[in-house]
Write an enzyme that holds these catalytic residues in place. Structure first.
Site, PDB file in Angstrom:
ATOM      1  N   LYS A 181      74.917  -3.978  -1.501  1.00  0.00           N
ATOM      2  CA  LYS A 181      74.705  -3.110  -0.328  1.00  0.00           C
ATOM      3  C   LYS A 181      73.210  -3.119  -0.039  1.00  0.00           C
ATOM      4  CE  LYS A 181      73.757   0.412   1.502  1.00  0.00           C
ATOM      5  NZ  LYS A 181      72.689   0.395   2.540  1.00  0.00           N
ATOM      6  N   GLU A 256      65.240   1.165 -10.425  1.00  0.00           N
ATOM      7  CA  GLU A 256      63.848   0.729 -10.258  1.00  0.00           C
ATOM      8  C   GLU A 256      63.311   1.538  -9.091  1.00  0.00           C
ATOM      9  OE1 GLU A 256      62.529  -1.362 -12.199  1.00  0.00           O
ATOM     10  OE2 GLU A 256      64.206  -2.466 -13.074  1.00  0.00           O
ATOM     11  N   CYS A 289      56.049  -1.447  -4.192  1.00  0.00           N
ATOM     12  CA  CYS A 289      56.168  -0.401  -5.227  1.00  0.00           C
ATOM     13  C   CYS A 289      55.129  -0.566  -6.330  1.00  0.00           C
ATOM     14  CB  CYS A 289      57.571  -0.436  -5.829  1.00  0.00           C
ATOM     15  SG  CYS A 289      58.003  -2.037  -6.516  1.00  0.00           S
ATOM     16  N   GLU A 385      54.075   9.070  -3.697  1.00  0.00           N
ATOM     17  CA  GLU A 385      54.104   7.693  -3.194  1.00  0.00           C
ATOM     18  C   GLU A 385      54.123   7.738  -1.663  1.00  0.00           C
ATOM     19  OE1 GLU A 385      57.762   5.431  -3.424  1.00  0.00           O
ATOM     20  OE2 GLU A 385      56.649   3.683  -4.112  1.00  0.00           O
TER      21      GLU A 385
HETATM   22  P1  NAD Z   1      65.996   4.448  -0.394  1.00  0.00           P
HETATM   23  O1  NAD Z   1      66.204   5.117  -1.706  1.00  0.00           O
HETATM   24  O2  NAD Z   1      65.924   5.251   0.833  1.00  0.00           O
HETATM   25  O3  NAD Z   1      67.169   3.380  -0.129  1.00  0.00           O
HETATM   26  C1  NAD Z   1      67.449   2.342  -1.040  1.00  0.00           C
HETATM   27  C2  NAD Z   1      68.893   1.900  -0.867  1.00  0.00           C
HETATM   28  O4  NAD Z   1      69.747   2.979  -1.225  1.00  0.00           O
HETATM   29  C3  NAD Z   1      69.267   1.514   0.561  1.00  0.00           C
HETATM   30  O5  NAD Z   1      70.124   0.383   0.510  1.00  0.00           O
HETATM   31  C4  NAD Z   1      70.037   2.727   1.053  1.00  0.00           C
HETATM   32  O6  NAD Z   1      70.977   2.411   2.048  1.00  0.00           O
HETATM   33  C5  NAD Z   1      70.737   3.158  -0.222  1.00  0.00           C
HETATM   34  N1  NAD Z   1      71.158   4.564  -0.254  1.00  0.00           N
HETATM   35  C6  NAD Z   1      70.585   5.630   0.359  1.00  0.00           C
HETATM   36  N2  NAD Z   1      71.264   6.762   0.065  1.00  0.00           N
HETATM   37  C7  NAD Z   1      72.282   6.405  -0.744  1.00  0.00           C
HETATM   38  C8  NAD Z   1      73.323   7.133  -1.399  1.00  0.00           C
HETATM   39  N3  NAD Z   1      73.449   8.458  -1.269  1.00  0.00           N
HETATM   40  N4  NAD Z   1      74.193   6.459  -2.169  1.00  0.00           N
HETATM   41  C9  NAD Z   1      74.079   5.118  -2.331  1.00  0.00           C
HETATM   42  N5  NAD Z   1      73.100   4.370  -1.739  1.00  0.00           N
HETATM   43  C10 NAD Z   1      72.224   5.007  -0.954  1.00  0.00           C
HETATM   44  O7  NAD Z   1      64.696   3.556  -0.606  1.00  0.00           O
HETATM   45  P2  NAD Z   1      63.945   2.654   0.482  1.00  0.00           P
HETATM   46  O8  NAD Z   1      63.204   3.565   1.390  1.00  0.00           O
HETATM   47  O9  NAD Z   1      64.889   1.646   1.032  1.00  0.00           O
HETATM   48  O10 NAD Z   1      62.909   1.853  -0.437  1.00  0.00           O
HETATM   49  C11 NAD Z   1      61.632   2.288  -0.732  1.00  0.00           C
HETATM   50  C12 NAD Z   1      61.574   2.817  -2.149  1.00  0.00           C
HETATM   51  O11 NAD Z   1      61.977   1.802  -3.065  1.00  0.00           O
HETATM   52  C13 NAD Z   1      60.148   3.178  -2.567  1.00  0.00           C
HETATM   53  O12 NAD Z   1      60.174   4.363  -3.322  1.00  0.00           O
HETATM   54  C14 NAD Z   1      59.733   1.996  -3.434  1.00  0.00           C
HETATM   55  O13 NAD Z   1      58.704   2.246  -4.356  1.00  0.00           O
HETATM   56  C15 NAD Z   1      61.020   1.680  -4.117  1.00  0.00           C
HETATM   57  N6  NAD Z   1      60.999   0.323  -4.666  1.00  0.00           N
HETATM   58  C16 NAD Z   1      60.953   0.165  -6.033  1.00  0.00           C
HETATM   59  C17 NAD Z   1      60.901  -1.108  -6.585  1.00  0.00           C
HETATM   60  C18 NAD Z   1      60.865  -1.318  -8.079  1.00  0.00           C
HETATM   61  O14 NAD Z   1      61.113  -2.423  -8.524  1.00  0.00           O
HETATM   62  N7  NAD Z   1      60.576  -0.299  -8.870  1.00  0.00           N
HETATM   63  C19 NAD Z   1      60.893  -2.222  -5.736  1.00  0.00           C
HETATM   64  C20 NAD Z   1      60.921  -2.017  -4.360  1.00  0.00           C
HETATM   65  C21 NAD Z   1      60.984  -0.738  -3.837  1.00  0.00           C
END
Ligand code: NAD
Length: 485
Positions: A181, A256, A289, A385
């Site tokens: 997803k 992550e 990130c 962040e």
């Molecule tokens: P997000 O948490 O908003 O969304 C991530 C994913 O989760 C999306 O596919 C979204 O559709 C899904 N999602 C949202 N709500 C959900 C739910 N209730 N149930 C299941 N899935 C759900 O994050 P984002 O804004 O897409 O990404 C940015 C974040 O990701 C930042 O905090 C960044 O630091 C982090 N990130 C971490 C790493 C790492 O390796 N540690 C790498 C890249 C990004």
């Protein structure tokens, strides 16, 4: 199968379930941050509860076939997929550039290749993997890695192609079927990847793609009791929701999450290199990130550091992500840009000093590379962040203060140390509460090393054997000595 033409590339916009493209009654728009007001790039299928249920069922059926393949058979298909990713490098790069605003050149030169490498690495690891066998306590012991079952893989909008391959490859190598997803702000390269899995020869249902909104189809997927692993990359807020669903079904879960990495510059470092690297933390407009967003500089070299930092930051060119001459592309979405600007406005109102940038760029989704001197270490811009081109700068008097500042947030994903001293590198590196520490370098990593965060930066470790272990159920078989012939 519905497709959209994106940058001259035909992109499927439906779900891939059980080897077939399936639509939904509803769709959502995918718009390009390079030209937000233009027509949407695509109207993508918006999955719902029924889509999630169908995908889990297909993944259960796919699992019974895929998990029975030998490691060598799985490896061969994964290598084939890596070949296909390399062949389609330019298509993937242009679609991601349009869909997410990622730099085209960087995609083409680095990230698509890295996506292929992720599949190759696990294709090789799975055939090299040897069961542990040993004799102890009058027993012959064997540890078997059993494929766990369907795995839900949920990925974020930043660097979507590369980050997806990183999570999908170990799940598949371990013998699990997957339901991917991707994020609704950058869903398109996941569809290209799904299409390539068909050509590579994965059996139906081994690889499924579900498109849609996180709170809708994402939530339905992670709550489904047929799922046996959940692996997530995204924000801590979403991880809390997913963690609850995983707990309900007693399903192992890795997360992550975000970062607030310190970039620590000691007076004994190569300042030119340290300050250059610091200015390049604006790369990808800060949507990284792992970025070192808190610059911690030894007091005695601050002026010299700032001179070099400013020289490099002044040279950064904001523009169209497809142009070679551009250094920084736009932010992914107007809502995200508003979030980033909100942090800066609140910082200014709270008495933090904005020493460069601080504004959205008129007529595009770019944001000025911004540096803030916080009034205190408790300032929101130090502790939260931001995920945009916003850095903070603070000074320290000695090593102890540097370590204390570095460890002073709830995050703990990565850190950078710049020093000329080998002893200090090891001493300070060991004192940091993070999953990764780079000394005098950044981002380069052996992919078999553990990857993950401390605190609210995550749960579990990915990379190499660590991810294979997560995706397997380990069984110990014990046979009493001399009881069998
Ligand atoms: P997000 O948490 O908003 O969304 C991530 C994913 O989760 C999306 O596919 C979204 O559709 C899904 N999602 C949202 N709500 C959900 C739910 N209730 N149930 C299941 N899935 C759900 O994050 P984002 O804004 O897409 O990404 C940015 C974040 O990701 C930042 O905090 C960044 O630091 C982090 N990130 C971490 C790493 C790492 O390796 N540690 C790498 C890249 C990004």
């Amino acid at each position: 199968m519905r497709v959209s033409e994106v940058g001259g590339v035909s992109v499927p916009v439906d779900h891939l379930i059980g080897g077939k493209w399936v639509g939904s009654a509803e769709t959502f728009e995918s718009r390009s941050p390079l030209d937000w007001d233009a027509e949407p790039l695509a109207l993508v299928a918006r999955g719902d509860q029924a889509t999630a249920d169908a995908a889990v069922l297909a993944a259960q059926e796919g699992f019974s076939v895929w998990s029975a393949w030998t490691a060598a058979q799985r490896s061969e298909v994964m290598h084939k997929l890596a070949d296909l990713i390399e062949e389609h490098n330019e298509d993937i790069a242009i679609v991601e550039s349009l869909d997410m605003g990622f730099m085209y050149e960087s995609m083409k030169e680095r990230l698509v290749a890295r996506g292929a490498t992720n599949f190759r690495l696990y294709a090789d690891l799975i055939v090299a993997h040897e069961e542990r066998r040993w004799d102890a306590k009058n027993m012959h012991n064997v540890v078997q890695y059993m494929p766990a079952g369907p795995a839900v893989v949920i990925t974020p909008w930043n660097a979507p192609f590369m980050l997806s391959t990183w999570k999908l490859a170990p799940a598949l190598a371990a013998g699990n079927s997957v339901i991917h997803k991707p994020a609704e702000w950058s869903p398109l390269t996941a569809a290209l990847l799904a299409e390539l899995t068909l050509e590579a020869g994965f059996p139906p249902g081994a690889y499924n793609l579900v498109q849609g909104i996180g709170e809708e189809v994402g939530a339905a997927l992670v709550a489904n009791p047929g799922v046996r692993r959940i692996t997530f990359t995204g924000s801590p807020a979403t991880a809390r929701h997913i963690g609850k669903a995983a707990a309900e079904n007693i399903v192992p879960f890795t997360a992550e999450l975000g970062g607030k990495g310190p970039l620590i510059v000691f007076a004994d470092s190569d300042l030119e290199k340290a300050a250059h690297r610091a200015a390049w933390q604006f790369d990808d407009s800060g949507q990284v990130c792992l970025a070192g967003t808190r610059l911690l500089v030894e007091e005695s070299v601050k002026d010299e550091f700032m001179e070099i930092f400013n020289r490099h930051a002044d040279a950064l060119v904001l523009g169209d992500s497809r142009e070679d001459s551009t250094d920084l592309g736009p932010l992914v979405h107007p809502d995200h840009r508003a979030n980033v600007h909100g942090f800066v406005e609140r910082a200014a109102a709270a008495g933090d000093k904005i020493i460069r940038g601080g504004h959205p760029v008129e007529g595009s989704l770019h944001y000025e590379p911004t540096l803030i001197e916080p009034a205190s270490n408790d300032s929101e811009v130090v502790q939260s962040e931001i995920f945009g081109p916003v850095l903070t700068i603070q000074t320290f008097a000695d090593e102890a203060e540097a370590i204390a500042l570095a460890n002073s947030t709830e995050y703990g994903l990565s850190a950078m140390i710049w020093t000329g001293s080998k002893d200090r590198a090891e001493r300070v590196g060991r004192a940091l509460r993070t999953g990764l520490v780079w000394v005098n370098t950044f981002l380069v990593r052996d992919l078999t090393a553990p990857f993950g965060g401390v605190g609210i930066s995550g749960i579990g470790r990915e990379g190499g054997e660590h991810a294979l272990e997560f995706h397997s159920d380990l069984k110990t078989l014990m046979v009493l000595d001399d009881s069998v012939t």
